[in-house]
Scaffold this motif. Structure first.
Motif: not given
Lengths: 940, 128
Positions: A573, A654, A896, B56-58, B64, B85
């Motif tokens: 990330v 993503n 992010l 969902y919490d990046p 996850r 996700k």
């Protein structure tokens, strides 16, 4: 109801197109029949006449194919949305360079592309192979007739059910759909198209399908020659003219498949070049059969053995091309494939297509089987042809294994016909499944293509020790190289991979040796060495780039709650502007820019050593493509750094949900909780996590999204946030703009503090009081004169009968005069320009407000006799009440992105290997065409 | 041709052998119930249970994603997907997961989704 006379439709396109389909279908059947008669009457005086008719039919069918292709392409390039096919595949914003891609995005378009190649390639038969023209073209034109039937768009009722034959690409939208929109005669000016999927807006989509379909179309020719051979009973005659066709076909089909692999690797987010996807397998399998056929074909021409298997291989090649069409277009693959076409309801017709040519080929083969010649004597086990034949069998079994596993969804579908409750079966891990077996196929092929090259056709073999010397030297060299490679790559401790590497190298070494010691400048032999060397290199490339690929993006801070799974460690990330350390690299998302509908991300990589010295630095630009209406992101495209010995591949996987779509952004905005605070300039507010200081109130707002216009009234709050946890300060300016009666809000965010801030709605009323609350006093002065109200001096500088800068909008017949005033308070002067207007005998005044002094002023009357001017003034206190500001805290960050960064070592070995395989085939083809032309010239 | 017949026969036998061993790679779609019983890696097909919340919490863990899925028997169970996700997740008609049951949750590392129309929109877009 009256017929509606529609406007703006171009009906000629549909008329010409539909006529071409029907005429083309009939003409191809006519041509097939007359060529059939010409073949049946061969040797008699009638044959030539039938052939001439066949040619006329062929010509008409070709013209129809080209006309159909042209009119539909033209309609697409002109955006004729009244046609359903045009509307479905292009849109106003689709650039012209993607028109061809849009054309063959749909099934109908790709059928047309396929036909047009048959028509073009057929011309070469006409010119070159007079003797074989009738039987070969009878088959090819029959294939085109079947493809034409896919475009007929007829409905046939059998009993209660209507069966669809083909999908007509020339239908009008209003005949396909029933919508109230079509009550409007001018509906064409209202609609736009759906456009091309952004994922496919890529130059690969322009070049890959034509190449692949050229490959598909070319397989019809070895097939047609094989059928012609069986049909006429001339089992040896067709071998010579068909050779160059099958070499061409193998080279082109292989190149088409290879281009698909390069596309997947370069431009799609799959993160690799081969995934054993059903659609990939479906085109690989016929290629394997075709290559097997090319080898038995060569045996047949040199020795007379293996004619039967050559027939079989070419029939299978074409039948499996049709089968792949069925797999990809019928929707049977369902969820097992990432890139099958959408279903069109032609499944049954496609089954017929496959079955028809399978039965034609196989029944003819069985019928003629006994008459196919083969030498009485058994093959010599030490001969080249024996081992080549074994190699072909290995290729065929490799292909059969692949297609049997790939067809699992087909078995499932068949099983449900017998048992409705059948539970579908699936392969758990396709990549592992296929690799496990194909590894050994590759090893066998490598051994055969290195040992067999040293052997000779027939019984005159060289002495064994001469051959064995070469083999032993090649084996020793390869073993040494296999060992040396361990300094660069690893075999992961698996003997299977060590073996694969060794035999890949063995094929490379022995073919180089062969090229220099055995070919004796014979280019034809050299072309086979090039292909076989390429095969070995491909195997080596799979080990280096496939087995040894590694991730730079390895998230070290994530602990698996359950299993220690490799898949968890593939992505990282990134937070905008914050460097992240991963696997010896610092990775930073530096910036991003939106160009057209693509957002390009600038990602910086710094490779560092243990002492944090920067060894290497580079930037990569993966991107995200928005849907055509910008409502969401519809695709991510990778970017790759190519170095000679390895590639570094990056792709965004993503973004945070609010960045992915408008819908999710709105959803997030709706869930934010804003607290309203009141503060004077200079006050500090204690927020949940931040101390907020209102630094200033500005009447000249600056905000990236705010573009002030002349008559706007704008105000902004400059606020400094002090994050109590990080002890950092950030200052932001959030604005309100009044344009006409509308108030626009310009919020700001501080991602790293989790803060959203915006002015409260009431702020505008605090600063810009409502008119009805004001009390005005009257004042009269002459030009140049002045007066004072509560310590504020107002001076009339001059008058102007052409007002320009105020919020006055002139109308015809207006008499308007603008007063230029100087308003001075505490020694500071501000300009003001109220306007006096007489519109249709009614006097009006347009107010000016000077927020800095709190002065509202109207130009209320003119006395032309005394030359005095009346003003109304309302002087407000400049001391504002506490300012209202809204702050949301603890907001999830939205800057992010999830990045995958992968290293493919030695991927160029893989690409050069595969390219050399195709080059070898195409070289062999060119040499044959060239020598044929030469021998013709000698004859004449 | 006799020696080549023998070799062809050998190849056929090898293929049959491979086929039998390959049948281990093939499985049916399991249900949550059979997944609990087998405790091994399985594939489960089902649909998203929209009544239960998704997590969902990046910022915490991008790989996850927690949601609930109803299997072919209609049984809804918690799923922990060890991947980001997926795009258009809410629109999916069918989900196929590969993974195993662990402590009452189905932990999956692979997902395939079937969306209503992959490449085509059903509506007619109007000019703006």
């Amino acid at each position: 109801m009256n017929e509606i006379q529609y406007l703006g439709e171009h009906l000629w396109v549909g008329t010409v197109g539909h006529l071409s389909i029907i005429l083309g279908f009939v003409a191809s059947l006519f041509s097939a029949f007359t060529y059939f008669k010409s073949t049946q009457t061969r040797g008699t005086e009638f044959s030539d006449g039938w052939r001439s008719l066949g040619r006329i039919g062929w010509m008409i069918h070709s013209i129809c194919v080209f006309t159909l292709f042209s009119v539909i392409l033209y309609a697409m390039s002109q955006y004729y949305y009244e046609y359903q096919y045009v509307q479905a595949h292009v849109s106003d914003d689709l650039p012209m360079r993607y028109i061809l891609s849009a054309f063959w995005e749909g099934q109908e378009g790709s059928f047309m592309l396929w036909m047009i190649w048959h028509a073009i390639l057929g011309m070469f038969i006409w010119r070159k192979d007079y003797k074989w023209e009738s039987p070969v073209l009878a088959i090819v034109v029959l294939i085109n007739a079947v493809i034409f039937s896919m475009l007929l768009g007829l409905y046939v009722e059998i009993g209660d059910t209507a069966y669809k034959i083909g999908a007509n690409p020339t239908l009008l939208l209003r005949n396909v759909l029933e919508l109230p929109l079509f009550m409007n005669a001018d509906y064409t000016s209202l609609i736009t198209g759906n456009g091309l999927n952004p994922l496919l807006q890529n130059y690969w989509m322009t070049i890959h399908p034509p190449m692949l379909f050229l490959g598909f179309a070319s397989t019809a020719f070895p097939f047609a020659f094989a059928i012609a051979g069986l049909w006429t009973g001339d089992h040896k005659g067709w071998l010579k003219p068909a050779t160059s066709w099958s070499l061409f076909s193998a080279g082109v089909l292989g190149t088409g498949i290879l281009m698909g692999a390069i596309w997947a690797y370069e431009a799609l987010s799959f993160g690799g070049y081969w995934a054993w996807d059903p659609v990939e397998n479906a085109s690989l399998v016929p290629w394997l059969f075709l290559v097997a056929g090319v080898h038995t074909h060569l045996i047949a021409r040199h020795t007379g053995y293996a004619i039967k298997s050559t027939y079989l291989f070419y029939i299978l090649t074409f039948v499996f091309i049709l089968y792949s069409t069925y797999l990809t277009r019928s929707g049977v693959l369902g969820e097992t494939s990432v890139h099958a076409f959408t279903e069109m309801g032609l499944g049954l017709q496609l089954v017929f297509f496959v079955a028809f040519f399978l039965l034609l080929g196989i029944s003819l083969y069985i019928y003629r089987y006994k008459s196919i010649p083969a030498p009485e004597k058994e093959e010599n086990i030490k001969s080249k042809e024996f081992w080549m034949f074994i190699g072909s069998l290995v290729l065929m079994f490799g292909g059969l294994l692949i297609i049997s596993s790939t067809s699992l969804p087909v078995y499932n579908k068949i099983a449900t016909y017998f048992n409705e409750d059948h539970i579908g079966r699936v392969i758990e891990d396709p990549i592992e499944h296929f690799n496990k077996f194909q590894l050994w196929i590759a090893v066998f092929v490598a051994i055969l293509s290195s040992v067999a090259i040293y052997l000779r056709y027939g019984n005159k073999q060289r002495k064994w020790n001469k051959v064995s010397k070469h083999i032993i030297i090649a084996a020793v060299v390869s073993a040494l190289m296999t060992y040396l490679l361990t300094f660069w790559i690893s075999y992961k401790g698996a003997w299977q991979y060590t073996a694969l590497t060794f035999f890949g190298l063995f094929a490379m070494v022995s073919n180089v040796d062969y090229l220099f010691t055995q070919t004796k400048n014979n280019v034809r032999l050299a072309s086979s060495a090039v292909s076989h060397f390429g095969f070995g290199a491909m195997m080596l490339g799979i080990i280096t780039s496939g087995l040894n690929q590694s991730f730079i993006s390895n998230n070290p801070f994530v602990f698996g709650e359950t299993m220690d799974d490799e898949t968890r460690k593939r992505s990282i990330v990134l937070i905008k502007g914050e460097p992240l350390y991963s696997e010896g690299h610092f990775i930073t998302w530096q910036s991003d820019t939106l160009i057209a509908n693509t957002r390009h991300y600038d990602i910086n990589f710094k490779k560092i050593d243990e002492d944090r010295n920067v060894l290497d630095e580079w930037n990569l630009h993966p991107n995200a493509v928005y849907a055509n209406d910008f409502s969401k992101i519809s695709a991510f495209n990778p970017d790759t750094r190519h170095k000679w010995h390895e590639d570094i591949f990056t792709c965004i996987l993503n973004l945070s949900p609010p960045m992915m779509s408008q819908e999710q952004l709105k959803e997030m905005e709706d869930t934010l909780v804003y607290n309203t605070y009141y503060a004077n300039v200079g006050d500090t507010i204690r927020g949940i996590e931040n101390d907020i200081v209102v630094e200033a109130l500005s009447y000249e707002p600056s905000h990236p999204e705010y573009n002030p216009e002349d008559n706007d009234f704008g105000v902004s709050l400059v606020t400094t946030f002090h994050n109590r946890e990080s002890k950092k300060d950030t200052t932001v300016e959030t604005a309100l703009g009044l344009r006409g009666p509308l108030v626009y809000k310009y919020p700001e965010k501080i991602e790293s503090f989790g803060v959203r801030v915006r002015p409260a709605d009431t702020l505008m009323n605090m600063i810009f009081p409502i008119e009805s609350d004001l009390v005005y006093t009257n004042h009269t002065i002459t030009q140049g004169g002045s007066f004072s109200v509560d310590g504020t001096t107002i001076e009339l500088v001059e008058l102007n009968n052409k007002p320009s800068k105020s919020s006055y909008e002139p109308e015809d017949g207006d008499i308007a005069i603008e007063a230029r005033l100087k308003i001075t308070q505490d020694g500071i002067s501000y300009p003001a320009t109220p306007v006096y207007v007489i519109r249709g005998n009614m006097p009006m005044s347009i107010k000016h407000y000077v927020p800095q002094t709190g002065t509202h002023i109207r130009f209320s009357s003119i006395d032309p006799v005394n030359e005095t001017f009346g003003f109304k003034v309302s002087q407000q206190s400049t001391e504002l009440p506490p300012l209202a500001i809204e702050v949301a805290e603890k907001v999830t960050r939205s800057d992010l992105l999830l990045l995958e960064a992968k290293i493919f070592p030695g991927i160029n070995i893989f690409w050069s290997g595969t390219i050399m395989m195709m080059m070898g085939l195409l070289m062999a083809w060119i040499l044959r065409v060239y020598s044929k032309n030469n021998s013709k010239r000698k004859e004449s | 041709m006799k020696s080549s017949y023998i070799i062809a026969l050998v190849l056929i036998l090898v293929s049959i052998g491979i086929f039998i061993s390959a049948s281990a790679d093939v499985s049916t779609y399991a249900t949550f119930e059979t997944a609990i019983l087998s405790q091994s890696r399985v594939k489960i097909a089902g649909t998203l249970d929209k009544k239960k919340p998704m997590e969902y919490d990046p910022t915490v863990d991008a790989d996850r994603f927690v949601f609930h899925m109803s299997d072919s028997e209609g049984v809804s169970n918690k799923v922990v997907l060890l991947k980001p996700k997926p795009q258009d997740f809410e629109r999916s008609e069918q989900i196929v997961l590969t993974g195993a049951m662990e402590n009452g949750a189905f932990v999956a590392d692979e997902i395939l989704m079937k969306c209503p129309s992959k490449y085509k929109e059903e509506e007619i877009a109007l000019r703006k």
